[in-house]
Scaffold this active site. Structure first.
Site, PDB file in Angstrom:
ATOM      1  N   GLU A 130       0.687  -1.008  -0.113  1.00  0.00           N
ATOM      2  CA  GLU A 130      -0.038   0.140   0.391  1.00  0.00           C
ATOM      3  C   GLU A 130       0.567   1.190  -0.043  1.00  0.00           C
ATOM      4  O   GLU A 130       0.200   1.947  -0.432  1.00  0.00           O
ATOM      5  CB  GLU A 130      -1.103   0.198   1.701  1.00  0.00           C
ATOM      6  N   CYS A 141     -24.361   5.211 -12.032  1.00  0.00           N
ATOM      7  CA  CYS A 141     -23.453   5.356 -12.088  1.00  0.00           C
ATOM      8  C   CYS A 141     -24.143   6.923 -12.509  1.00  0.00           C
ATOM      9  O   CYS A 141     -24.565   7.179 -13.604  1.00  0.00           O
ATOM     10  CB  CYS A 141     -22.462   5.398 -13.058  1.00  0.00           C
ATOM     11  N   CYS A 181     -12.824   2.500 -14.515  1.00  0.00           N
ATOM     12  CA  CYS A 181     -13.113   3.708 -14.372  1.00  0.00           C
ATOM     13  C   CYS A 181     -12.151   4.650 -14.341  1.00  0.00           C
ATOM     14  O   CYS A 181     -11.399   5.503 -12.715  1.00  0.00           O
ATOM     15  CB  CYS A 181     -13.648   4.162 -13.031  1.00  0.00           C
ATOM     16  N   CYS A 188     -18.473  -2.200 -17.447  1.00  0.00           N
ATOM     17  CA  CYS A 188     -18.621  -1.434 -16.136  1.00  0.00           C
ATOM     18  C   CYS A 188     -19.736  -2.501 -15.111  1.00  0.00           C
ATOM     19  O   CYS A 188     -21.322  -1.928 -15.169  1.00  0.00           O
ATOM     20  CB  CYS A 188     -18.612  -0.010 -15.458  1.00  0.00           C
ATOM     21  N   CYS A 209     -17.085   2.500 -19.724  1.00  0.00           N
ATOM     22  CA  CYS A 209     -18.319   2.265 -18.673  1.00  0.00           C
ATOM     23  C   CYS A 209     -18.789   0.742 -19.740  1.00  0.00           C
ATOM     24  O   CYS A 209     -19.968   0.255 -18.789  1.00  0.00           O
ATOM     25  CB  CYS A 209     -18.756   3.428 -18.993  1.00  0.00           C
TER      26      CYS A 209
HETATM   27  S1  SF4 Z   1     -20.245   3.948 -15.283  1.00  0.00           S
HETATM   28 FE1  SF4 Z   1     -19.743   5.389 -13.919  1.00  0.00          FE
HETATM   29  S2  SF4 Z   1     -17.849   3.724 -12.088  1.00  0.00           S
HETATM   30 FE2  SF4 Z   1     -18.771   2.909 -13.913  1.00  0.00          FE
HETATM   31  S3  SF4 Z   1     -17.004   3.289 -15.623  1.00  0.00           S
HETATM   32 FE3  SF4 Z   1     -18.411   4.589 -16.586  1.00  0.00          FE
HETATM   33  S4  SF4 Z   1     -17.866   6.393 -14.911  1.00  0.00           S
HETATM   34 FE4  SF4 Z   1     -16.895   4.713 -14.074  1.00  0.00          FE
END
Ligand code: SF4
Length: 363
Positions: free
Chosen positions: A42, A213, A197, A207, A204
């Site tokens: 970390e 989102c 992201c 995602c 997206c």
């Molecule tokens: S949907 Fe939202 S959280 Fe997912 S990659 Fe796109 S911007 Fe990021």
């Protein structure tokens, strides 16, 4: 549902955990629950990419396999193994924290966010990551990747570093943290930020949080987080000199405390107003009790967080009979200089010097 969230926060963790099951990254520090190793990863990952960290992580653990070994190591050896990773206060804090764990906690790694955050170099987010990943206990994290995910998920239009946004982001990070499988959840949300992201090209369509989102709903995923306008960074002009004598070059360790503490350096000085680099090099080398004919060897730029260094490179061969410079200066053969932990700008300088004409053999 009457709640301050645009979606049910309880739906986030299951989506992330399902995605993580197939898309989580396989990283060396993911094969252990040893809090010492997780803490080390970390700290190394702060401001440094995974690819850059992996060889350092492995070398560091070969040298210091446990917290007692790190606590007892010579500080110069710790800096030597950190050389090239930058942000050297991380290495100094790491060793101080190891010594405190030995002294205060009898060598047993603390298991709470409060105890961990009381150690040097461990902030609230790093403490949360250690608690979640090493001890599998729910603890919110808000590192750079997680911060970007949350800013987009909740469409934070204001400066995400403002005190109000900071409070809001910690509140959301806490509300979304999985009570079940916190170890996996912490790694899942970090991985989402690191691999999907991403800052400039969020993926997206793949995602697991796309339906929730708010940035995506508003078409703002590429505009958020709002970029802070950076203040102009001052420029500092210096000369660095490769002083060679009888096949060896002059270098010294910097004082242990302070900027680049414990790393090594070549002779270097600020350029005075309108001072040519060759004149500055002759002045500098004269102050060391040496003399020779300086020749220009190039120039380079090196960026620090608070200034940009413009470095003129000068070589100077001094006579074998010149009296040695005083203080901590050492004459090192080029092969030894290459493995000495020079700070970043002077490592670059050395590479330029040696590419132009390998040092050594001049007398
Ligand atoms: S949907 Fe939202 S959280 Fe997912 S990659 Fe796109 S911007 Fe990021």
């Amino acid at each position: 549902m009457n709640c301050p969230y645009p979606f049910d926060p309880a739906t986030v963790a299951p989506r992330l955990l399902a995605w993580y099951g197939t898309h989580g990254r396989d990283l060396p520090w993911r094969h252990t629950r040893d809090p010492y190793r997780i803490w080390l990863s970390e700290i190394m990952l702060q401001q440094t990419t995974v690819t850059a960290v992996i060889p350092y992580y492995q070398r560091f653990l070969d040298a210091f396999p446990d917290i007692a070994a790190l606590a007892a190591a010579p500080p110069a050896r710790v800096i030597e193994l950190w050389a090239g990773l930058g942000y050297y206060s991380r290495a100094r804090n790491l060793q101080r924290a190891a010594q405190l764990v030995i002294a205060r906690h009898n060598g047993r790694f603390p298991e709470t966010v409060a105890e961990l955050a009381a150690l040097p170099g461990i902030g609230r987010s790093t403490a949360g990551a250690i608690v979640a990943i090493a001890f599998d206990r729910p603890a919110p994290i808000l590192d750079g990747n997680v911060r970007r995910v949350l800013v987009r998920l909740f469409a934070v239009a204001d400066d995400p570093r403002s005190a109000m946004a900071e409070r809001q982001l910690w509140g959301w990070a806490t509300a979304l943290t999985a009570q079940d499988r916190p170890h996996d959840y912490a790694q899942a949300i970090m991985d989402l930020g690191a691999t999907l992201c991403t800052p400039s090209a969020p993926g997206c369509s793949a995602c697991p949080l796309a339906e929730l989102c708010q940035a995506r709903r508003l078409g703002l995923e590429r505009q958020l987080p709002r970029v802070r306008t950076r203040k102009a960074v001052p420029v500092r002009r210096q000369v660095a000199v490769l002083v060679e004598r009888g096949g060896a070059c002059l270098a010294r360790p910097r004082p242990a405390e302070g900027f680049l503490g414990g790393l090594w350096e070549l002779p270097a000085a600020d350029l005075r107003q309108d001072e040519p680099p060759l004149a500055a090099a002759a002045r500098l080398v004269g102050e060391l009790g040496l003399a020779g004919q300086p020749t220009m060897a190039g120039q380079l730029k090196h960026a620090y967080s608070h200034f940009t260094l413009e470095l003129a490179l000068v070589r100077m061969i001094v006579a074998a009979g010149d009296r040695a410079a005083e203080g901590a200066w050492c004459w090192l053969p080029p092969a030894q200089l290459l493995v000495t932990p020079l700070h970043g700008a002077h490592r670059k300088a050395l590479a330029c010097f040696l590419a132009i004409a390998p040092a050594g053999g001049d007398d």
